[in-house]
Every structure is written in C-alpha cells, then in structure tokens.
Enzyme design. Structure first.
Site, PDB file in Angstrom:
ATOM      1  N   SER A  99     -16.936  46.683  -5.489  1.00  0.00           N
ATOM      2  CA  SER A  99     -16.659  47.942  -4.796  1.00  0.00           C
ATOM      3  C   SER A  99     -17.939  48.647  -4.391  1.00  0.00           C
ATOM      4  O   SER A  99     -17.936  49.494  -3.494  1.00  0.00           O
ATOM      5  CB  SER A  99     -15.833  48.859  -5.702  1.00  0.00           C
ATOM      6  N   GLN A 131      16.818  27.568 -43.811  1.00  0.00           N
ATOM      7  CA  GLN A 131      17.627  28.224 -42.787  1.00  0.00           C
ATOM      8  C   GLN A 131      17.017  28.094 -41.395  1.00  0.00           C
ATOM      9  O   GLN A 131      17.675  28.349 -40.398  1.00  0.00           O
ATOM     10  CB  GLN A 131      17.835  29.707 -43.126  1.00  0.00           C
ATOM     11  N   THR A 161     -29.617  20.842 -21.431  1.00  0.00           N
ATOM     12  CA  THR A 161     -29.292  21.032 -22.847  1.00  0.00           C
ATOM     13  C   THR A 161     -30.034  22.272 -23.317  1.00  0.00           C
ATOM     14  O   THR A 161     -31.228  22.436 -23.003  1.00  0.00           O
ATOM     15  CB  THR A 161     -29.698  19.806 -23.695  1.00  0.00           C
ATOM     16  N   HIS A 162     -29.344  23.144 -24.041  1.00  0.00           N
ATOM     17  CA  HIS A 162     -29.875  24.452 -24.425  1.00  0.00           C
ATOM     18  C   HIS A 162     -30.211  25.291 -23.187  1.00  0.00           C
ATOM     19  O   HIS A 162     -31.008  26.229 -23.253  1.00  0.00           O
ATOM     20  CB  HIS A 162     -31.120  24.317 -25.305  1.00  0.00           C
ATOM     21  N   GLU A 188       7.434  35.634 -32.612  1.00  0.00           N
ATOM     22  CA  GLU A 188       7.713  34.515 -31.697  1.00  0.00           C
ATOM     23  C   GLU A 188       8.314  34.995 -30.383  1.00  0.00           C
ATOM     24  O   GLU A 188       8.141  34.331 -29.347  1.00  0.00           O
ATOM     25  CB  GLU A 188       8.648  33.510 -32.371  1.00  0.00           C
ATOM     26  N   HIS A 210      22.111  43.627 -33.867  1.00  0.00           N
ATOM     27  CA  HIS A 210      22.016  42.197 -34.198  1.00  0.00           C
ATOM     28  C   HIS A 210      22.291  41.432 -32.914  1.00  0.00           C
ATOM     29  O   HIS A 210      23.419  41.402 -32.423  1.00  0.00           O
ATOM     30  CB  HIS A 210      23.040  41.846 -35.280  1.00  0.00           C
ATOM     31  N   LYS A 214     -21.736  40.804  -2.985  1.00  0.00           N
ATOM     32  CA  LYS A 214     -21.348  40.049  -4.188  1.00  0.00           C
ATOM     33  C   LYS A 214     -20.239  39.032  -3.911  1.00  0.00           C
ATOM     34  O   LYS A 214     -19.246  39.327  -3.264  1.00  0.00           O
ATOM     35  CB  LYS A 214     -20.889  41.005  -5.292  1.00  0.00           C
ATOM     36  N   GLU A 221     -14.018  33.792 -14.750  1.00  0.00           N
ATOM     37  CA  GLU A 221     -14.098  34.815 -15.782  1.00  0.00           C
ATOM     38  C   GLU A 221     -12.703  35.183 -16.290  1.00  0.00           C
ATOM     39  O   GLU A 221     -12.519  35.438 -17.492  1.00  0.00           O
ATOM     40  CB  GLU A 221     -14.817  36.040 -15.229  1.00  0.00           C
TER      41      GLU A 221
END
Length: 433
Positions: free
Chosen positions: A263, A212, A140-141, A309, A68, A268, A275
């Site tokens: 790698s 409580q 758009t789209h 929590e 406890h 790149k 991301e």
C-alpha cells in the site's frame, strides 16, 4: 474454517448437511443390517429407506431444547419416518453413529487431498525436467556450496510429495473406521454382525475392539499426517521466499496484471502466497497437537475430544486442501530466471569447486591436510581480492607442482557433474503419481 480459505468441494464435505447425511447413511445401513438378520421387517425397512430424511434447521431447533445433537437428529428423522422409526438407532449409542459418520467424512476428505497431492507432485516432476540443466549454486547455511540444478531441487520436492501421498493413503484408511458396538463397546445390545454389515456396505473398516468410541490414535495419526504435509509445503514455500529476495532474484511468484504488492511502496512484488503457506502450516501443526491430546480419554470414553474435533477435523482438511491447490498453482506459474542463477553462481568466483580441486590434489599424490591448506589459502585470497579462484590456484606454486592448468580448468568445470545428474533424473523419470 473461515470462508477465505475454504474451497467449495472440501467445504461441502464438512458442512452440517454433509455431516448429517453421513449420520443418516449410517442409521439406514444399520436398519438394513438388522433386516438381514431378521430383526426389522421388510415393510419397515422399505418405509425407512423411502422416508428417512432430516432438515438441518429443524435439528437445530430441536437441539435448542434437548441440548443433545444426536437426539435432536434422531427426533427429526422420526418425524419423517413415522411408526417404523422405532427401528432407527436400534441397539446403538451416539458414538456408533457419530464415529462411523466421521469415518465417512474422513474417507471423502482424504480422497480430495490425495488428488491434490497427485496434482502437485505431477507439476513438480514436470517442472523439474523443465529446469533439469538450469545450473544453480547450492547453498548450505545460506552460503554458496557446490553446484546443483533447479530441476534437481524440484525433483527432490516431487519425491517428498510422493511420500506424503503414500502416507496419506495409509492414514486415511486407518482413520476411516467405524464402530457399532454399543455403549461401552461390548455389543451388549447390538449384534456384532450389524457392525460388520454396516461398515462393509459403507466401504470402511471397523474397530476390532472398541470402547464407546473409535480409538483416537487413528485420528491423531491422520491429523499429524496433514500437519507433516503442511510442513513440507512450508519448506517449499520458504525456499521460494528466499529465491525471491532482491539480492537473489532466481525465482518469484507470478505477479498478475493489476496486482499490488504494497500500500505504501508501488515497486513491491512480495512472495505473499509463500508467506501465507508458512502461516497456514502453523495452524495445521497446532491442530495435530489437539489430535494427540484427544487420544487419552477417561475409561471407556468421555467427550472431551468431541468439541475439539468439531473444529480441527474440518479446519485441517479444508486448510490443507486450500494450501495444496494454491501452492500447486504457485509452482505451475513460478517465474524462474536461469540467467540470474548463473550470475549468482559466478558471484563467488568459482569457489564452489574447492571440494573438487581438493580431491584432484589428493589424487595427484598430495597429502589431504596439505591439499586442504593449499586450497583453503587460495580460496580465501580469491574471496578477499574478488578474483577468479582458478587464476589464484594457477599462480600457487605448491598446487602447480602437481597440477597443470588443464587440470585446474577441468576441476572447475560444471560439466563434470553430468553423470550424477543423469542418475538423479533417471530416478525422477521413474516416479509416478
């Protein structure tokens, strides 16, 4: 939260040391309140204030036997205080200390997140003005639409951050609430004035009627706010990812000296931070769902919320702090290419002005259905043949029956949108953080 995503200041708020210090602050404040009400002698209060302390390792050692954590903590405090320790935790239940201590941690974490949001919003506003006139095709789209400016996009994000700042302040205050009302919240063994005095001293609110525990709708709201902030960061980061695509190349994350992108492929330059933001936002949303699940407890309480929590509050606060600080730096150093924006803008042969040309024809007296047909036919020919939309329109007899070449040029001129841009940036100028 793993060390990789933990920044020192926020990490310290959720350390075992900080958590137990918050517990001790609550307990000492309660003793002071009882002293004010005449229950605790002055000399006992003085001894408690002078000697009250704890040792995290010792608490863990005691908890290994008691199973406890609150009793282990109080036992350790009593080892420091001695005889006067009988007044520590007087009339209280575990949740009085736990929930009120949690409120202190939430308040401190909220203050750090608030500062983070101010910094992000300030940079977005500044860079918005920096690219006020950097014309960019709207999409758009994923398809070319009408023109915007990159500064307009950043300004829109700045306003979104401002809304998050307002929300965060509200939910932090709403969740920074304690309770010292005893085992079922009925003040059976504690004077209600103790609760009021303690929470006033600690600078937090108190639950008007509790059982409580402090009611978990407050905490669910806080966690959901953090998740919504994370969703916006993901939204911003997703746009950066799209703009960094090889086919677009209008903006990209700064690439540091010595940095490696792959790698296997040395060429790149990947949008790794953006991301990462998307991935982290998913964790925040999952934690927000845990907050929702914690609202419904049995009768006057159970402790099914407690274990969850211990994970989601530190993790969400630490992770969002990390995300905000990393994304703020990303936006501060974002490499923007206005010339590439103009090149992409021209790739659709000025078709983005079709809506304006439609209205010009209507203003000249053409029926809307006829005007739409004429403009659409010209647009499809321009797209199919890869030629300038304006040239196609000027060769269209039905259109030129009501238009002059100057009318077409004016309709296809990006400068015509200046008035709307002025309004947008006047609003952004008034935005404060």
């Amino acid at each position: 939260m793993i060390e990789r995503y933990t920044l020192p200041e926020m990490g310290a708020v959720w350390s075992e040391q900080a958590k137990m210090q918050a517990w001790l602050d609550v307990e000492v404040a309660a003793v002071k309140a009882w002293n004010t009400l005449g229950k605790v002698p002055d000399e006992a209060l003085a001894e408690i204030e002078a000697k009250a302390a704890f040792d995290v390792a010792r608490v863990a050692e005691i908890e290994a036997t008691t199973n406890h954590d609150v009793i282990a903590f109080l036992t350790n405090v009593a080892e420091y205080v001695g005889e006067s320790g009988k007044y520590v935790h007087y009339g209280m239940t575990s949740s009085d200390m736990l929930d009120t201590g949690l409120a202190l941690q939430i308040k401190r974490a909220g203050a750090i997140l608030e500062r983070d949001l101010v910094e992000l919003g300030t940079i977005l506003r500044r860079r918005g003005f920096e690219f006020r006139d950097a014309v960019q095709v709207g999409r758009t789209h994923g398809i070319h639409a009408e023109p915007i400016t990159f500064g307009m996009k950043l300004g829109m994000w700045a306003f979104e951050v401002r809304r998050h700042l307002d929300r965060l302040r509200r939910v932090t205050e709403n969740a920074s609430v304690g309770k010292l009302s005893g085992a079922v919240g009925a003040y059976n063994n504690i004077d209600p004035r103790v609760e009021e005095l303690v929470c006033a001293e600690l600078g937090i609110g108190y639950e008007p009627i509790s059982n409580q525990v402090v009611q978990r709708d407050r905490h669910a709201c806080f966690l959901n706010c953090l998740a919504i902030v994370g969703a916006s960061i993901e939204k911003f980061a997703t746009e950066v990812r799209h703009l960094q695509r090889t086919e677009v190349r209008e903006a990209e994350e700064a690439f540091g000296k010595g940095q490696k992108g792959s790698s296997a492929m040395p060429h790149k330059r990947n949008p790794i931070l953006s991301e990462r933001m998307a991935g982290c936002a998913r964790v925040l949303r999952g934690n927000a769902m845990v907050g929702m699940e914690n609202v419904a407890l049995w009768h006057e309480r159970d402790i099914s919320h407690s274990s969850a929590e211990r994970i989601v509050f530190p993790d969400s606060c630490i992770l969002l702090d990390y995300m905000l600080q990393k994304f703020t730096k990303l936006m501060d150093t974002l490499v923007v290419d206005p010339q590439r924006m103009l090149a992409n803008f021209g790739a659709s042969h000025r078709l983005v002005f079709s809506g304006t040309l439609l209205l010009v024809l209507v203003d000249k007296g053409m029926l809307r259905e006829d005007a739409y047909r004429v403009v659409q036919d010209s647009a499809m020919r321009a797209w199919r043949d890869g030629v300038d939309f304006g040239d196609v329109v000027k060769a269209e007899p039905e259109a030129m029956a009501v238009l002059t070449p100057a009318d077409v040029d004016a309709a296809l001129d990006p400068g015509q949108y200046k008035a709307g841009r002025d309004v947008i940036f006047d609003r952004l100028r008034e935005l404060e953080f």
